[in-house]
Design a protein around this motif. Structure first.
Motif, PDB file in Angstrom:
ATOM      1  N   VAL A  70     136.372 128.513  -2.557  1.00  0.00           N
ATOM      2  CA  VAL A  70     136.050 127.156  -3.044  1.00  0.00           C
ATOM      3  C   VAL A  70     136.012 127.117  -4.578  1.00  0.00           C
ATOM      4  O   VAL A  70     135.319 127.835  -5.226  1.00  0.00           O
ATOM      5  N   ARG A  71     136.935 126.228  -5.245  1.00  0.00           N
ATOM      6  CA  ARG A  71     137.066 126.373  -6.528  1.00  0.00           C
ATOM      7  C   ARG A  71     136.293 124.899  -6.892  1.00  0.00           C
ATOM      8  O   ARG A  71     136.362 123.899  -6.526  1.00  0.00           O
ATOM      9  N   GLY A  72     135.207 125.420  -7.899  1.00  0.00           N
ATOM     10  CA  GLY A  72     134.406 124.378  -8.550  1.00  0.00           C
ATOM     11  C   GLY A  72     134.522 123.923  -9.957  1.00  0.00           C
ATOM     12  O   GLY A  72     136.002 123.664 -10.160  1.00  0.00           O
ATOM     13  N   GLN A  73     133.643 123.473 -10.539  1.00  0.00           N
ATOM     14  CA  GLN A  73     134.097 122.969 -11.870  1.00  0.00           C
ATOM     15  C   GLN A  73     134.498 124.118 -12.826  1.00  0.00           C
ATOM     16  O   GLN A  73     134.306 125.156 -12.620  1.00  0.00           O
ATOM     17  N   GLY A  74     135.459 123.871 -13.674  1.00  0.00           N
ATOM     18  CA  GLY A  74     136.181 124.678 -14.653  1.00  0.00           C
ATOM     19  C   GLY A  74     136.636 125.910 -13.979  1.00  0.00           C
ATOM     20  O   GLY A  74     137.493 125.668 -12.935  1.00  0.00           O
ATOM     21  N   GLU A  75     136.172 127.033 -14.417  1.00  0.00           N
ATOM     22  CA  GLU A  75     136.875 128.465 -14.004  1.00  0.00           C
ATOM     23  C   GLU A  75     135.898 129.164 -12.750  1.00  0.00           C
ATOM     24  O   GLU A  75     135.826 130.161 -12.498  1.00  0.00           O
ATOM     25  N   THR A  76     134.692 128.108 -12.281  1.00  0.00           N
ATOM     26  CA  THR A  76     133.794 128.812 -11.404  1.00  0.00           C
ATOM     27  C   THR A  76     134.672 128.657  -9.908  1.00  0.00           C
ATOM     28  O   THR A  76     135.045 127.665  -9.612  1.00  0.00           O
ATOM     29  N   VAL A  77     134.625 129.848  -9.147  1.00  0.00           N
ATOM     30  CA  VAL A  77     135.139 130.132  -7.970  1.00  0.00           C
ATOM     31  C   VAL A  77     133.991 130.661  -7.077  1.00  0.00           C
ATOM     32  O   VAL A  77     133.279 131.513  -7.641  1.00  0.00           O
ATOM     33  N   ARG A  78     133.850 129.990  -5.917  1.00  0.00           N
ATOM     34  CA  ARG A  78     132.833 130.761  -5.018  1.00  0.00           C
ATOM     35  C   ARG A  78     133.865 131.272  -3.769  1.00  0.00           C
ATOM     36  O   ARG A  78     134.605 130.628  -3.266  1.00  0.00           O
ATOM     37  N   PHE A  79     133.386 132.059  -3.297  1.00  0.00           N
ATOM     38  CA  PHE A  79     133.907 132.713  -1.955  1.00  0.00           C
ATOM     39  C   PHE A  79     132.963 133.764  -1.405  1.00  0.00           C
ATOM     40  O   PHE A  79     131.991 134.110  -1.825  1.00  0.00           O
ATOM     41  N   SER A  80     133.488 134.233  -0.119  1.00  0.00           N
ATOM     42  CA  SER A  80     132.456 135.132   0.646  1.00  0.00           C
ATOM     43  C   SER A  80     133.418 136.433   0.770  1.00  0.00           C
ATOM     44  O   SER A  80     134.747 136.569   0.778  1.00  0.00           O
ATOM     45  N   VAL A  81     132.547 137.567   0.555  1.00  0.00           N
ATOM     46  CA  VAL A  81     133.134 138.998   0.684  1.00  0.00           C
ATOM     47  C   VAL A  81     132.671 139.530   2.051  1.00  0.00           C
ATOM     48  O   VAL A  81     131.324 139.288   2.247  1.00  0.00           O
ATOM     49  N   THR A  82     133.506 140.143   2.820  1.00  0.00           N
ATOM     50  CA  THR A  82     132.926 140.399   4.363  1.00  0.00           C
ATOM     51  C   THR A  82     133.793 141.873   4.454  1.00  0.00           C
ATOM     52  O   THR A  82     134.443 142.442   3.905  1.00  0.00           O
ATOM     53  N   ASP A  83     132.754 142.585   5.293  1.00  0.00           N
ATOM     54  CA  ASP A  83     133.136 144.053   5.557  1.00  0.00           C
ATOM     55  C   ASP A  83     133.140 143.729   7.246  1.00  0.00           C
ATOM     56  O   ASP A  83     133.309 145.009   7.808  1.00  0.00           O
ATOM     57  N   GLY A  84     133.262 142.740   7.630  1.00  0.00           N
ATOM     58  CA  GLY A  84     133.264 142.660   9.120  1.00  0.00           C
ATOM     59  C   GLY A  84     132.208 142.400   9.961  1.00  0.00           C
ATOM     60  O   GLY A  84     132.008 141.650  11.015  1.00  0.00           O
TER      61      GLY A  84
END
Length: 150
Positions: A70-84
């Motif tokens: 999910v790209r937020g304001q400016g250069e802020t990006v949110r995402f999730s990291v998973t190992d399964g």
């Protein structure tokens, strides 16, 4: 003549012992360096099971979860990291690497605050050499990662 042969053999044993000790020392030092807080590596499962202190800087690695960017304001990006098995939300402000994308391997450096990994650096990992062995093992165990070479 027998004396010479025995000496040579003894010499070889000494060299092997010295090499072994040097190797053990090097391994110990590497292990110590990794344990030394900064860049201590954790998988999402380890973070979920034992959340690190907010002031601890460590690295997290796994796959970028599909549909989580999910790209937020400016250069802020949110995402999730998973190992399964477990997934950790990540927030990062900055320019993401070219290879960054869903279902791609990544390693982030930062700290875990209020349930979110605040990343100061994101590295996209597009091939095995980059992926820490622990992550690969965790992913293979979960059946998430399929070795492209097999």
């Amino acid at each position: 003549m027998a004396g010479m042969k025995g000496l040579k053999k003894k010499r070889r044993v000494q060299i092997i012992v010295v090499a072994f000790v040097a190797l053990a020392l090097a391994t110990g030092l590497i292990g110590y360096a990794f344990r030394d807080g900064i860049n201590y590596f954790r998988s999402p499962t380890q973070v979920a099971e034992e959340p690190p202190a907010p002031n601890e800087i460590f690295r997290i690695g796994g796959l970028v979860e599909e549909g989580s960017i999910v790209r937020g304001q400016g250069e802020t990006v949110r995402f999730s990291v998973t190992d399964g098995a477990n997934t950790v939300p990540v927030e990062y402000t900055g320019v993401l690497p070219d290879l960054f994308g869903e279902n791609q391997g990544m390693v982030g450096t930062g700290s875990y605050i209020d349930g979110v990994f605040q990343a100061s650096e994101i590295l996209a990992k597009h091939d095995e050499e980059y992926m820490p062995k622990e992550v690969l093992d965790a992913l293979k165990e979960q059946g998430t990662y399929v070795d492209p070479n097999s």
